[in-house]
Write a protein that holds these residues in place. Structure first.
Motif, short mmCIF file in Angstrom:
data_model
loop_
_atom_site.label_atom_id
_atom_site.label_comp_id
_atom_site.label_asym_id
_atom_site.label_seq_id
_atom_site.Cartn_x
_atom_site.Cartn_y
_atom_site.Cartn_z
N LEU A 110 0.82 -1.21 0.00
CA LEU A 110 0.00 0.00 0.00
C LEU A 110 0.85 1.26 0.00
CD1 LEU A 110 -2.75 -1.07 2.57
CD2 LEU A 110 -2.92 -1.03 0.08
N ASN A 111 2.15 1.11 0.20
CA ASN A 111 3.07 2.25 0.19
C ASN A 111 4.02 2.21 -1.01
OD1 ASN A 111 2.07 3.06 2.82
ND2 ASN A 111 3.26 1.37 3.66
N ASP A 112 3.69 1.38 -2.00
CA ASP A 112 4.52 1.25 -3.20
C ASP A 112 4.57 2.60 -3.93
OD1 ASP A 112 5.53 0.67 -5.78
OD2 ASP A 112 4.66 -1.34 -5.77
N ARG A 113 5.78 3.09 -4.19
CA ARG A 113 5.94 4.42 -4.80
C ARG A 113 6.05 4.38 -6.33
NH1 ARG A 113 10.17 4.40 -1.03
NH2 ARG A 113 9.63 5.28 1.01
N THR A 114 5.83 3.22 -6.94
CA THR A 114 5.92 3.13 -8.40
C THR A 114 4.93 4.09 -9.06
OG1 THR A 114 6.50 0.78 -8.22
CG2 THR A 114 5.75 1.57 -10.37
N PRO A 115 5.39 5.01 -9.92
CA PRO A 115 4.47 5.95 -10.58
C PRO A 115 3.52 5.21 -11.53
CG PRO A 115 6.75 6.71 -10.73
CD PRO A 115 6.80 5.28 -10.26
N VAL A 116 2.26 5.62 -11.54
CA VAL A 116 1.27 5.03 -12.44
C VAL A 116 0.37 6.13 -12.99
CG1 VAL A 116 1.25 2.76 -11.31
CG2 VAL A 116 -0.28 4.57 -10.50
N ALA A 117 -0.28 5.83 -14.11
CA ALA A 117 -1.23 6.76 -14.71
C ALA A 117 -2.61 6.54 -14.11
CB ALA A 117 -1.27 6.56 -16.22
N PRO A 118 -3.45 7.58 -14.04
CA PRO A 118 -4.83 7.40 -13.56
C PRO A 118 -5.55 6.34 -14.39
CG PRO A 118 -4.30 9.73 -13.77
CD PRO A 118 -3.16 8.98 -14.41
N VAL A 119 -6.47 5.61 -13.74
CA VAL A 119 -7.19 4.55 -14.44
C VAL A 119 -8.61 4.44 -13.89
CG1 VAL A 119 -6.28 2.81 -12.83
CG2 VAL A 119 -7.18 2.10 -15.06
N GLY A 120 -9.59 4.48 -14.78
CA GLY A 120 -10.98 4.22 -14.41
C GLY A 120 -11.50 5.02 -13.24
N GLY A 121 -11.17 6.31 -13.16
CA GLY A 121 -11.64 7.15 -12.06
C GLY A 121 -10.76 7.11 -10.83
N ASN A 122 -9.72 6.30 -10.85
CA ASN A 122 -8.77 6.25 -9.74
C ASN A 122 -7.58 7.13 -10.11
OD1 ASN A 122 -6.81 5.59 -7.80
ND2 ASN A 122 -7.51 3.47 -7.65
N ASP A 123 -7.46 8.27 -9.44
CA ASP A 123 -6.45 9.27 -9.81
C ASP A 123 -5.17 9.18 -8.99
OD1 ASP A 123 -8.12 10.37 -11.76
OD2 ASP A 123 -9.10 11.70 -10.31
#
Length: 208
Positions: free
Chosen positions: A50-63
């Motif tokens: 839950l503390n993973d800092r891997t950058p990700v793009a927003p997906v399906g309303g999860n920003d």
């Protein structure tokens, strides 16, 4: 004078008590106009799960901007869906962590969840010889009778975020729209399934 509650972990359950779960959601007030507060307890170390800092793009309303943040947002979203269908004056505490669970090219454990504690013999228990899952015991009593820091313990498979050889490369989908694409697994749907186990829908039944 209130009768003292006896609390046990899943590992301590033994003969002489019956685990009553058939009417669990009815007792918790499914469909009630009230709602239960669902509190997520982050059980992961810094930089993991839950503390993973891997950058990700927003997906399906999860920003969420990192994998860990998206996991936290999706978890709370799923917990709130379930909480809106329950009636408990006592917040339900859910300890969550991500670990690498069993996974091969064709089989995987998506998650493992169970009540963290069971209580028996409290003043508001309908049957004194019955073990009640923590969330149900607390709801019936209107106060916290189950010991411990959590009511539900949940673990989800971190291997489903890109580990080679795990289900042919399938990944968790953290979108709030619950619309996974090809090769993706709906995380919110999995969380809902697992949390219901945590409320007490399990197959552990012991009799005298």
């Amino acid at each position: 004078m209130r009768r003292a509650a006896r609390t046990l972990t899943p590992m301590h359950i033994h003969g002489g008590y019956r685990l009553l779960v058939a009417a669990l959601l009815l007792a918790l007030g499914v469909g009630s106009a009230s709602a239960a507060t669902m509190q997520i307890i982050n059980g992961d170390a810094e930089g993991e799960g839950l503390n993973d800092r891997t950058p990700v793009a927003p997906v399906g309303g999860n920003d969420g901007g990192t994998r860990g943040e998206q996991r936290r947002i999706a978890l709370q979203y799923a917990a709130d869906i379930l909480g809106s269908r329950l009636d408990s004056a006592v917040p339900i505490r859910i300890a969550v962590r991500f670990e690498t669970l069993g996974c091969s090219a064709t089989r995987a454990s998506l998650g493992q969840t169970a009540p963290a504690q069971f209580a028996a013999g409290f003043a508001d228990a309908a049957r004194p010889d019955t073990l009640y899952p923590a969330a149900l015991a607390n709801a019936l009593a209107g106060r916290r009778v189950a010991a411990g820091t959590s009511d539900i313990d949940a673990t989800f498979n971190a291997a489903l975020d890109g580990e080679d050889g795990c289900l042919g490369g399938r990944r968790w989908y953290y979108g709030l729209d619950r619309n996974p694409g090809a090769g993706e697994i709906d995380f919110i749907g999995t969380v809902l399934h697992e949390l219901i186990h945590g409320l007490g829908f399990i197959s552990r039944v012991l009799t005298r």
